[in-house]
Write a protein that holds these residues in place. Structure first.
Motif, PDB file in Angstrom:
ATOM      1  N   ILE A  97      -7.811   6.042   6.755  1.00  0.00           N
ATOM      2  CA  ILE A  97      -7.524   7.422   6.338  1.00  0.00           C
ATOM      3  C   ILE A  97      -8.814   8.182   6.059  1.00  0.00           C
ATOM      4  O   ILE A  97      -8.958   9.356   6.399  1.00  0.00           O
ATOM      5  CB  ILE A  97      -6.607   7.416   5.098  1.00  0.00           C
ATOM      6  CG1 ILE A  97      -5.199   6.964   5.510  1.00  0.00           C
ATOM      7  CG2 ILE A  97      -6.559   8.792   4.445  1.00  0.00           C
ATOM      8  CD1 ILE A  97      -4.288   6.674   4.356  1.00  0.00           C
ATOM      9  N   LYS A  98      -9.794   7.475   5.459  1.00  0.00           N
ATOM     10  CA  LYS A  98     -11.082   8.123   5.165  1.00  0.00           C
ATOM     11  C   LYS A  98     -11.779   8.576   6.439  1.00  0.00           C
ATOM     12  O   LYS A  98     -12.459   9.601   6.475  1.00  0.00           O
ATOM     13  CB  LYS A  98     -11.967   7.155   4.392  1.00  0.00           C
ATOM     14  CG  LYS A  98     -11.543   6.952   2.941  1.00  0.00           C
ATOM     15  CD  LYS A  98     -12.461   5.968   2.247  1.00  0.00           C
ATOM     16  CE  LYS A  98     -12.015   5.740   0.803  1.00  0.00           C
ATOM     17  NZ  LYS A  98     -12.876   4.743   0.107  1.00  0.00           N
ATOM     18  N   LYS A  99     -11.595   7.787   7.508  1.00  0.00           N
ATOM     19  CA  LYS A  99     -12.190   8.161   8.804  1.00  0.00           C
ATOM     20  C   LYS A  99     -11.414   9.303   9.450  1.00  0.00           C
ATOM     21  O   LYS A  99     -11.974  10.238  10.012  1.00  0.00           O
ATOM     22  CB  LYS A  99     -12.198   6.960   9.748  1.00  0.00           C
ATOM     23  CG  LYS A  99     -13.067   5.800   9.269  1.00  0.00           C
ATOM     24  CD  LYS A  99     -12.953   4.625  10.227  1.00  0.00           C
ATOM     25  CE  LYS A  99     -13.732   3.418   9.733  1.00  0.00           C
ATOM     26  NZ  LYS A  99     -13.569   2.245  10.649  1.00  0.00           N
ATOM     27  N   TRP A 133       0.833  -1.204   0.000  1.00  0.00           N
ATOM     28  CA  TRP A 133       0.000   0.000   0.000  1.00  0.00           C
ATOM     29  C   TRP A 133       0.868   1.253   0.000  1.00  0.00           C
ATOM     30  O   TRP A 133       0.453   2.315  -0.462  1.00  0.00           O
ATOM     31  CB  TRP A 133      -0.923   0.004   1.229  1.00  0.00           C
ATOM     32  CG  TRP A 133      -1.981  -1.059   1.168  1.00  0.00           C
ATOM     33  CD1 TRP A 133      -2.013  -2.221   1.872  1.00  0.00           C
ATOM     34  CD2 TRP A 133      -3.146  -1.074   0.340  1.00  0.00           C
ATOM     35  NE1 TRP A 133      -3.121  -2.963   1.540  1.00  0.00           N
ATOM     36  CE2 TRP A 133      -3.849  -2.271   0.600  1.00  0.00           C
ATOM     37  CE3 TRP A 133      -3.675  -0.179  -0.601  1.00  0.00           C
ATOM     38  CZ2 TRP A 133      -5.040  -2.606  -0.042  1.00  0.00           C
ATOM     39  CZ3 TRP A 133      -4.869  -0.504  -1.244  1.00  0.00           C
ATOM     40  CH2 TRP A 133      -5.531  -1.702  -0.962  1.00  0.00           C
ATOM     41  N   GLU A 134       2.090   1.122   0.511  1.00  0.00           N
ATOM     42  CA  GLU A 134       3.021   2.256   0.491  1.00  0.00           C
ATOM     43  C   GLU A 134       3.630   2.383  -0.898  1.00  0.00           C
ATOM     44  O   GLU A 134       3.734   1.406  -1.639  1.00  0.00           O
ATOM     45  CB  GLU A 134       4.160   2.040   1.502  1.00  0.00           C
ATOM     46  CG  GLU A 134       3.716   1.947   2.938  1.00  0.00           C
ATOM     47  CD  GLU A 134       4.893   1.707   3.872  1.00  0.00           C
ATOM     48  OE1 GLU A 134       6.046   1.724   3.382  1.00  0.00           O
ATOM     49  OE2 GLU A 134       4.668   1.492   5.066  1.00  0.00           O
ATOM     50  N   GLU A 180       3.409   9.949   7.377  1.00  0.00           N
ATOM     51  CA  GLU A 180       4.251   9.048   6.596  1.00  0.00           C
ATOM     52  C   GLU A 180       3.429   8.308   5.532  1.00  0.00           C
ATOM     53  O   GLU A 180       2.418   7.679   5.844  1.00  0.00           O
ATOM     54  CB  GLU A 180       4.939   8.028   7.510  1.00  0.00           C
ATOM     55  CG  GLU A 180       5.969   7.191   6.770  1.00  0.00           C
ATOM     56  CD  GLU A 180       6.695   6.231   7.693  1.00  0.00           C
ATOM     57  OE1 GLU A 180       7.576   5.503   7.210  1.00  0.00           O
ATOM     58  OE2 GLU A 180       6.368   6.191   8.901  1.00  0.00           O
ATOM     59  N   ASN A 181       3.877   8.458   4.281  1.00  0.00           N
ATOM     60  CA  ASN A 181       3.259   7.804   3.123  1.00  0.00           C
ATOM     61  C   ASN A 181       1.867   8.324   2.772  1.00  0.00           C
ATOM     62  O   ASN A 181       1.176   7.728   1.942  1.00  0.00           O
ATOM     63  CB  ASN A 181       3.173   6.278   3.315  1.00  0.00           C
ATOM     64  CG  ASN A 181       4.540   5.649   3.424  1.00  0.00           C
ATOM     65  OD1 ASN A 181       5.402   5.888   2.588  1.00  0.00           O
ATOM     66  ND2 ASN A 181       4.736   4.844   4.467  1.00  0.00           N
TER      67      ASN A 181
END
Length: 282
Positions: free
Chosen positions: A242-244, A197-198, A270-271
């Motif tokens: 991230i959406k939350k 995912w990174e 980070e990322n």
């Protein structure tokens, strides 16, 4: 007799050249294999060039041309026996009979990836091969070894399902992804975008050659013989959190890391980068 052919006296003061390529339909390594000094030969005049004082002669033209009925003797999709005459970096050259040669390309050696043809082929080896194509102009027959072997892709649906988890060994790492050896002679591919995912600069950061990993099957294309794998889909998707964490309307702080004509990229953590479009800057 020279390396390139033999000079022949037609009559006193008149000589012709019998080139090595005109001696036989089969490959001739050295003219002395077929002719010797002092031997009387029956030859055909191929060309006369008065200005060069040159006469070209042929011996093979008086012999039966093995290519005249090659399509009847070696029909497409038939399996024939051939002898390896040369192993190259791209495959192997094969003799089917005197004067009739073929070639096996690297991609037609085995269903599994073959890095070096010499790992499979040895000079003078005799083996069954399938006829793929005949080029009469080039006097070349294209052959396949792998198509005489069981095709593991015919039953691919029995062994691999979409979303199933498989274990495989990384055998090649490239800039665009990694190739993985699975069971049943099948090779899978992990695109660089499916490794983590990174963001990564190169697949070798996460996947090491000769190491085994687990992957998820995400696509099977029987026609193209492609099985696409993913490593990142076995890990939690960070974008769900991230959406939350960064809901629409939330105020956040970040560091500008890149400016472009269409806006600015801002690092939030980070990322995780965000884009401020040019229209939203001021």
């Amino acid at each position: 007799i020279k390396d390139f052919g033999a000079f022949v006296e037609i009559e006193e003061g008149l000589n012709g050249l019998l080139h090595i390529s005109e001696m036989a339909w089969a490959y001739v390594k050295n003219p002395s294999e077929l002719v010797s000094e002092g031997e009387v030969l029956k030859l055909r005049v191929l060309e006369i060039e008065p200005e060069k004082k040159k006469i070209s002669l042929g011996l093979k033209q008086l012999l039966t041309n093995p290519w005249e009925d090659v399509k009847k003797k070696y029909p497409i999709d038939s399996v024939v026996e051939g002898k390896i005459t040369q192993v190259t970096s791209y495959g192997a050259n094969v003799e089917l009979e005197a004067g009739v040669s073929g070639t096996v390309h690297l991609s037609e050696i085995d269903w599994e990836y073959v890095e070096r043809p010499s790992a499979v082929f040895k000079k003078y080896m005799v083996l069954p091969l399938k006829v793929l194509k005949i080029d009469e102009d080039a006097h070349l027959i294209f052959l396949s070894r792998k198509r005489t072997l069981p095709n593991p892709w015919e039953d691919i649906d029995k062994f691999y399902k979409i979303d199933s988890i498989v274990k495989g060994k990384v055998i090649r790492v490239r800039d665009f992804g990694a190739f993985v050896k699975l069971d049943k002679g099948i090779e899978g591919f992990v695109p660089v975008s499916e490794i983590d995912w990174e963001r990564i600069k190169h697949p070798s950061e996460k996947l090491k050659k000769d190491k085994e990993y687990e992957f998820k099957v995400i696509k099977i294309d029987k026609e193209k013989l492609q099985l696409t794998l993913s490593k990142k889909r076995l890990m939690p998707d960070p974008w769900l959190e991230i959406k939350k964490k960064y809901a629409v309307g939330t105020l956040v702080e970040g560091k500008v890391v890149n400016l472009t004509d269409f806006g600015a990229f801002v690092n939030l953590e980070e990322n995780i980068d965000g884009l401020v479009p040019l229209s939203e800057i001021s």
